[in-house]
Design an enzyme around this catalytic site. Structure first.
Site: not given
Ligand code: F6P
Length: 343
Positions: A72, A101, A103-104, A124, A128, A169-170, A268, A275-277
């Site tokens: 970033r 995404g 920004g890029t 991304t 979005d 989900g920013r 909870r 984990l989603q990435r």
């Molecule tokens: O922009 C994609 C994203 O996965 C967002 O959903 C999340 O807020 C952000 O990146 C997290 O970024 P980083 O890995 O830099 O903390």
């Protein structure tokens, strides 16, 4: 041609499939691929490009992350980074494919407006980007959320608990909404359709009185906390492309603590976070990332610079980078209403 490729912003499953899609097409047609390390950082300082060879792309279609590295990186602080990138491109490359995404693609669009031979590729996990039905990484993230909800379902049901699940989900709620729909969430809270903390609790009370002894509440990390109770943002940090680190706000934990404070629920929290990435992309992400990567190659050889291949329906089309740079695609009302029909 010397075709540079970079991945910028957050990583996403499917990036390597896109690099491979571009690279294999280039090799087959006698062009050179230059891999740029760590996104824009690799063009703003000393040139970090190195040739990629067919061997570099073997076995990567199913690998998560990005073989190029990403960052970033903020080209505007200190000022002058964008001009340096323009200069580096003109000195070292005949074309640049920038996978990233919003920004890029804003940077890609800025460079293309100044005559740089740039093509974008939509990535991304947040899904979005304006102008495209598909962004690299989204399908994998939704699958991970759905599988997580399946797992949380059995433990929530056994203990008669409320499970609050925070997703990425920013600015939009695509991952929360589609992951929640696929995983049978009992409530989904996303930035596009704000609700109050009182409404959240009223919904849980209603479910309990209808003999639903447990509930799964999915919240997107980007929801506006003011709408759920005037909670101050805490510990928020900012950095390069992508800006604020929303995970530091802890919205899932905040919502859970408010439900807990109401009384009568055992609560909870699960923050799915990175984990989603991480990990390997779904077949869907592999296929479409390959297709948009290959389409980026076609755009380069046709010298259709300033464009980005996007998915519309079942086709890949080219649209101007400015479309992606200037918009944001939100979850539409009818799709959220469909999710809500199952709450
Ligand atoms: O922009 C994609 C994203 O996965 C967002 O959903 C999340 O807020 C952000 O990146 C997290 O970024 P980083 O890995 O830099 O903390």
């Amino acid at each position: 041609m010397r075709i540079g490729v970079l991945t910028a912003g957050g990583d996403a499953p499917g990036l390597n499939a896109a690099i491979r899609g571009l690279g294999q097409m280039a090799f087959r047609n006698g062009h050179e691929i230059i891999g740029i390390a760590n996104g824009w950082a690799g063009l703003a300082g000393d040139f970090s490009g190195r040739p990629l060879y067919q061997n570099d792309l073997i076995g990567v279609v199913g690998q998560g992350g990005t073989l190029l590295g990403t960052a970033r990186f903020d080209l505007d602080h200190p000022a002058g980074g964008r001009d340096q990138v323009l200069k580096t491109i003109s000195e070292h490359l005949d074309a640049l494919v920038a996978i990233g995404g919003d920004g890029t693609q804003r940077i890609s669009s800025w460079l293309a407006e100044r005559g740089a031979p740039v093509i974008g590729v939509p990535k991304t996990l947040d899904n979005d980007l304006e102008g495209t039905d598909y962004c690299i990484g989204f399908d994998t993230a939704v699958s991970i959320v759905a599988e997580s909800l399946d797992r949380l379902y059995t433990t929530a049901a056994s203990h008669h608990r409320v499970m609050v699940v925070e997703t990425m989900g920013r600015a939009t709620g695509w991952v929360a909404a589609m992951g929640g729909l696929a995983g049978g969430a009992d409530l989904i809270v996303i930035p596009e359709f704000p609700i109050t903390m009182d409404q959240i609790i009223a919904h849980l009370v209603k479910r309990r009185s209808s003999n639903n002894a447990f509930s799964i509440v999915v919240v997107a990390e980007g929801i506006n906390l003011e709408t759920i109770g005037g909670h101050e943002e805490a510990g928020v940090s900012t950095e390069g492309i992508g800006g604020v680190r929303l995970a530091t706000r802890g919205v899932g934990q905040f919502v859970a603590s408010q439900i807990d404070a109401h009384g009568g629920f055992e609560v909870r929290t699960t923050v799915l976070g990175h984990l989603q990435r991480g990990g390997s992309p779904t077949a869907y992400d592999r296929i479409w990332a390959t297709r948009v990567g290959a389409a980026a190659f076609d755009a380069v050889v046709a010298e259709q610079f300033g464009m980005i291949p996007v998915v519309r329906g079942s086709h890949v089309e080219l649209v101007p980078l400015s479309v992606v740079a200037n918009g944001q695609r939100q979850v539409p009302r009818e799709l959220y209403d469909l999710c809500a029909a199952f709450f």
